[in-house]
Enzyme design. Structure first.
Site, PDB file in Angstrom:
ATOM      1  N   THR A   1       0.780  -1.217   0.000  1.00  0.00           N
ATOM      2  CA  THR A   1       0.000   0.000   0.000  1.00  0.00           C
ATOM      3  C   THR A   1       0.815   1.272   0.000  1.00  0.00           C
ATOM      4  O   THR A   1       1.851   1.349   0.641  1.00  0.00           O
ATOM      5  CB  THR A   1      -0.888   0.047   1.261  1.00  0.00           C
TER       6      THR A   1
ATOM      7  N   LYS B   1      -8.174   0.667  -1.793  1.00  0.00           N
ATOM      8  CA  LYS B   1      -7.673   0.930  -0.447  1.00  0.00           C
ATOM      9  C   LYS B   1      -8.196   2.223   0.160  1.00  0.00           C
ATOM     10  O   LYS B   1      -7.862   2.544   1.288  1.00  0.00           O
ATOM     11  CB  LYS B   1      -6.152   0.964  -0.476  1.00  0.00           C
TER      12      LYS B   1
ATOM     13  N   GLY C   1      -8.568   5.510   4.318  1.00  0.00           N
ATOM     14  CA  GLY C   1      -7.686   4.625   3.576  1.00  0.00           C
ATOM     15  C   GLY C   1      -6.893   3.788   4.554  1.00  0.00           C
ATOM     16  O   GLY C   1      -6.686   4.185   5.693  1.00  0.00           O
TER      17      GLY C   1
ATOM     18  N   SER D   1       4.010   1.457   2.281  1.00  0.00           N
ATOM     19  CA  SER D   1       5.341   1.204   1.744  1.00  0.00           C
ATOM     20  C   SER D   1       5.939   2.404   1.024  1.00  0.00           C
ATOM     21  O   SER D   1       7.110   2.711   1.173  1.00  0.00           O
ATOM     22  CB  SER D   1       5.310   0.012   0.786  1.00  0.00           C
TER      23      SER D   1
ATOM     24  N   ALA E   1       5.050   6.112  -7.241  1.00  0.00           N
ATOM     25  CA  ALA E   1       5.054   4.885  -8.054  1.00  0.00           C
ATOM     26  C   ALA E   1       6.298   4.786  -8.924  1.00  0.00           C
ATOM     27  O   ALA E   1       6.742   3.680  -9.239  1.00  0.00           O
ATOM     28  CB  ALA E   1       3.802   4.830  -8.930  1.00  0.00           C
TER      29      ALA E   1
ATOM     30  N   CYS F   1       9.043   3.820  -5.708  1.00  0.00           N
ATOM     31  CA  CYS F   1       8.840   2.677  -4.814  1.00  0.00           C
ATOM     32  C   CYS F   1       8.365   1.459  -5.601  1.00  0.00           C
ATOM     33  O   CYS F   1       7.341   1.512  -6.278  1.00  0.00           O
ATOM     34  CB  CYS F   1       7.799   3.040  -3.750  1.00  0.00           C
TER      35      CYS F   1
ATOM     36  N   THR G   1       4.685   0.221  -5.049  1.00  0.00           N
ATOM     37  CA  THR G   1       3.603   1.143  -5.389  1.00  0.00           C
ATOM     38  C   THR G   1       3.430   1.136  -6.896  1.00  0.00           C
ATOM     39  O   THR G   1       4.413   1.277  -7.627  1.00  0.00           O
ATOM     40  CB  THR G   1       3.951   2.574  -4.915  1.00  0.00           C
TER      41      THR G   1
END
Length: 178
Positions: A7, A39, A51, A130, A162, A165, A168
């Site tokens: 997440t 989420k 969330g 994360s 994104a 990571c 993500t």
């Protein structure tokens, strides 16, 4: 047992609105097992947005408890968050749950943990999961250097996370209030 990383959730309060965004990726070990997990969502009566990060079953159990707290304290999301944190910390079964939540409305956002933490950020930007630190940094930069609305800050910041990571992805869902 392999660690599940699943997440990135980001909340941005700006211009009388809150936007909460999350990616859709769920990863077990080095394997992506889901691309489009949901989420973030509105509360049942649309008074808050929430969330979660962590184990899905744990997070869903907590969101149900949060819904009950929101019903008990209508219009007072902060109080509902504090009551959930208190119950989470003191209840023997709930203490074992491994998740974190962000809950908010147009007045603010709060990060809630099982340690009894209810943290309201000074700048209206909060993130968990994360890729949370990447999304948080990007959102803070965007809020300081642009006039973008909350929804666009959340979407762009999560997109930046994104790119950095590996836990993500860029399948971003955004929920906004009002």
């Amino acid at each position: 047992m392999e660690r599940i990383r699943s997440t990135t959730v980001l909340a941005v309060v700006r211009g009388g609105k809150i936007a909460m965004a999350a990616d859709g990726q769920v990863t077990v070990g080095e394997t992506v097992v889901k691309q489009g997990a949901r989420k973030v969502r509105l509360s049942a009566k649309g008074q808050a947005v929430m969330g979660f990060a962590g184990g899905a079953a744990d997070a869903l159990a907590l969101t149900e408890r949060l819904e009950a707290k929101l019903e008990a304290h209508p219009g007072n999301v902060r109080r509902a968050a504090v009551e959930l944190a208190r119950e989470w910390r003191t209840d023997r079964a709930l203490r074992r749950l491994e998740a974190m939540l962000i809950v908010g409305d147009a007045s603010g956002a709060w990060v809630v943990s099982g340690n009894g933490d209810v943290i309201e950020p000074d700048d209206g930007v909060a993130a968990i999961g994360s890729g949370g630190s990447f999304a948080l940094a990007a959102a803070r930069a965007l809020t300081r250097c642009t006039d973008l609305p909350a929804e666009e800050v959340a979407r762009q910041a999560l997109g930046i996370a994104a790119e950095i990571c590996i836990y993500t992805n860029d399948q971003i869902e955004v929920v906004e209030l009002p």
